[in-house]
Scaffold this active site. Structure first.
Site, mmCIF file in Angstrom:
data_model
loop_
_atom_site.group_PDB
_atom_site.id
_atom_site.type_symbol
_atom_site.label_atom_id
_atom_site.label_comp_id
_atom_site.label_asym_id
_atom_site.label_seq_id
_atom_site.Cartn_x
_atom_site.Cartn_y
_atom_site.Cartn_z
ATOM 1 N N HIS A 50 36.219 -32.979 -9.839
ATOM 2 C CA HIS A 50 36.953 -31.841 -10.411
ATOM 3 C C HIS A 50 36.144 -30.567 -10.174
ATOM 4 C CE1 HIS A 50 39.323 -34.745 -13.127
ATOM 5 N NE2 HIS A 50 40.062 -34.355 -12.106
ATOM 6 N N ALA A 51 36.833 -29.572 -9.586
ATOM 7 C CA ALA A 51 36.124 -28.416 -9.048
ATOM 8 C C ALA A 51 35.326 -27.620 -10.077
ATOM 9 C CB ALA A 51 37.154 -27.510 -8.366
ATOM 10 N N ARG A 52 35.905 -27.443 -11.251
ATOM 11 C CA ARG A 52 35.277 -26.528 -12.229
ATOM 12 C C ARG A 52 34.113 -27.146 -12.977
ATOM 13 N NH1 ARG A 52 40.681 -26.611 -16.005
ATOM 14 N NH2 ARG A 52 40.543 -28.775 -16.711
ATOM 15 N N GLU A 53 33.834 -28.419 -12.771
ATOM 16 C CA GLU A 53 32.802 -29.110 -13.561
ATOM 17 C C GLU A 53 31.444 -28.939 -12.873
ATOM 18 O OE1 GLU A 53 34.670 -33.005 -14.147
ATOM 19 O OE2 GLU A 53 36.478 -32.002 -14.865
ATOM 20 N N ARG A 108 40.730 -27.070 -11.005
ATOM 21 C CA ARG A 108 40.341 -28.481 -11.186
ATOM 22 C C ARG A 108 40.711 -29.341 -9.976
ATOM 23 N NH1 ARG A 108 40.541 -32.776 -15.543
ATOM 24 N NH2 ARG A 108 42.082 -34.329 -14.960
ATOM 25 N N ASN A 125 41.662 -37.259 -9.636
ATOM 26 C CA ASN A 125 41.394 -38.361 -10.569
ATOM 27 C C ASN A 125 42.686 -38.917 -11.189
ATOM 28 O OD1 ASN A 125 39.522 -40.139 -11.688
ATOM 29 N ND2 ASN A 125 39.390 -38.965 -13.602
ATOM 30 N N ARG A 126 43.806 -38.691 -10.512
ATOM 31 C CA ARG A 126 45.076 -39.331 -10.885
ATOM 32 C C ARG A 126 45.768 -39.885 -9.635
ATOM 33 N NH1 ARG A 126 42.807 -38.010 -14.742
ATOM 34 N NH2 ARG A 126 43.550 -37.020 -16.659
ATOM 35 N N HIS A 178 31.812 -36.494 -14.457
ATOM 36 C CA HIS A 178 32.599 -35.323 -14.875
ATOM 37 C C HIS A 178 31.826 -34.522 -15.927
ATOM 38 C CE1 HIS A 178 36.726 -36.721 -13.462
ATOM 39 N NE2 HIS A 178 36.016 -37.830 -13.341
ATOM 40 N N GLU A 254 31.050 -38.078 -18.846
ATOM 41 C CA GLU A 254 31.298 -36.667 -19.153
ATOM 42 C C GLU A 254 29.961 -36.093 -19.576
ATOM 43 O OE1 GLU A 254 34.099 -35.035 -18.755
ATOM 44 O OE2 GLU A 254 35.507 -36.696 -18.506
HETATM 45 O O1 PAY Z 1 38.333 -41.229 -15.597
HETATM 46 O O2 PAY Z 1 38.874 -41.468 -17.648
HETATM 47 C C1 PAY Z 1 38.469 -40.772 -16.729
HETATM 48 C C2 PAY Z 1 38.109 -39.341 -16.924
HETATM 49 C C3 PAY Z 1 38.978 -38.538 -17.824
HETATM 50 C C4 PAY Z 1 38.824 -37.054 -17.439
HETATM 51 C C5 PAY Z 1 40.079 -36.652 -16.682
HETATM 52 O O3 PAY Z 1 40.154 -36.919 -15.483
HETATM 53 O O4 PAY Z 1 41.005 -36.084 -17.270
HETATM 54 C C6 PAY Z 1 38.518 -36.192 -18.632
HETATM 55 C C7 PAY Z 1 38.419 -34.688 -18.350
HETATM 56 C C8 PAY Z 1 37.650 -34.434 -17.060
HETATM 57 O O5 PAY Z 1 36.424 -34.451 -17.047
HETATM 58 O O6 PAY Z 1 38.318 -34.195 -16.068
HETATM 59 C C9 PAY Z 1 37.759 -33.937 -19.521
HETATM 60 C C10 PAY Z 1 37.607 -32.456 -19.285
HETATM 61 C C11 PAY Z 1 36.899 -31.780 -20.439
HETATM 62 C C12 PAY Z 1 38.980 -31.790 -19.105
HETATM 63 O O7 PAY Z 1 39.212 -31.157 -18.082
HETATM 64 O O8 PAY Z 1 39.823 -31.937 -20.017
HETATM 65 ZN ZN ZN Z 2 36.786 -34.064 -14.612
#
Ligand code: PAY
Ligand code: ZN
Length: 290
Positions: A50-53, A108, A125-126, A178, A254
């Site tokens: 995720h780009a912003r992390e 993101r 990540n989806r 993340h 995280e």
């Molecule tokens: O693989 O279960 C997972 C990670 C869940 C993350 C996600 O992909 O949504 C959680 C979020 C992330 O790091 O991308 C949490 C952050 C704070 C967000 O963007 O909400």
């Molecule tokens: Zn993330």
């Protein structure tokens, strides 16, 4: 990364087979291996999906540097490198990462075009082919959790998946890093049922977060399935690694913080985050049953 690989050419190689991103940038990982040819098990990490992390690429770089520079000096680092091969990818979503520097700090997703809309990008990540498009995803390309038009539609995701699949027999661990929330997460994301090896995953996770807490800053992490300790999400990396490839140790982390600064973690927390996360990874490495 090139500099580290040339400085520690006895231990490190650049893995270049990931090809290019949607916008044509090279994606790289570093492989750290003390006895190449011994066919050791491999632990794969990626940061920056995720780009912003932003704290995550910095932390992966910190970990790589520490493993390479510490190998000849610190017996616990030597032990972790001798036990396993480590493949570490600091920036998975290279196009998004650049865009957070040039366009939108809060971006993101990837930067691929979607047909029929001006909204850009898919949530990498989806986008994995395991319970794809299920709970915790969006079919709307304008949303941050858009699952993409099809599983593995994103070239970056496909390319990492192909590498992991190809190396599945040697892969003992997978970790997707993340930020933020301070969580050490296990499968499953797509459902709240505990995975079959949960006792073992929890044992290793507890050792790791204990080491993280004791690394000097008292940073506390929670351990559990991501569906329980953050929220349900489908088509995520670690569920695919665990559910499809059968990788024994599949985690997602995280990093700092718990929301005070969130994605905009101040620069003076970069090194402390690297120190404590590395302590956790080292303790995890020692605890793995291989
Ligand atoms: O693989 O279960 C997972 C990670 C869940 C993350 C996600 O992909 O949504 C959680 C979020 C992330 O790091 O991308 C949490 C952050 C704070 C967000 O963007 O909400
Ligand atoms: Zn993330």
């Amino acid at each position: 990364m090139r500099k580290l690989v040339s400085q520690y050419s006895n231990l490190a190689t650049l893995v270049s087979e990931f090809g290019n991103s949607y916008e044509g940038r090279a994606i790289h990982a570093i492989k750290i291996s003390s006895n190449p040819g011994q066919n050791k098990k491999t632990f794969f990490f990626n940061c920056g999906i995720h780009a912003r992390e932003w704290i995550t690429p910095a932390t992966c770089m910190y970990i790589i540097n520490k493993m390479l520079s510490g190998y000849g000096q610190d017996s616990s680092i030597k032990a972790m490198v001798d036990k396993l091969d480590w493949v570490i990818m600091p920036v998975f979503n290279v196009d998004g990462y650049v865009y957070t520097h040039t366009g939108n700090r809060m971006w993101r997703k990837t930067r691929s075009r979607n047909s029929g809309t001006n909204c850009i990008g898919t949530d990498p990540n989806r986008n994995w082919n395991y319970h794809w498009a299920g709970v915790g995803t969006s079919s709307n390309p304008c949303r941050d959790t858009y699952h993409g038009p099809s599983p593995f539609s994103e070239v970056e995701v496909w390319s990492v998946a192909r590498y992991l699949y190809k190396n599945r027999r040697s892969l003992i661990g997978y970790m997707d890093i993340h930020a933020y929330s301070q969580l050490w997460m296990t499968p499953w994301g797509y459902k709240k049922t505990l995975p079959k090896d949960y006792t073992e995953l929890k044992r290793v996770s507890d050792i790791a977060v204990g080491a993280l807490y004791n690394a000097g800053y008292g940073t506390s992490y929670r351990v559990g399935p991501s569906s329980v300790i953050i929220y349900e999400n489908s088509g995520a990396t670690k569920d695919w690694a665990y559910g499809v490839l059968g990788v024994r140790y599949a985690f997602a982390l995280e990093l700092r913080d718990q929301g005070r600064y969130g994605f905009m973690l101040p620069a003076n927390q970069i090194t402390p985050t690297g120190i404590e996360t590395f302590a956790a990874i080292k303790a995890m490495g020692a605890a793995l049953r291989i």
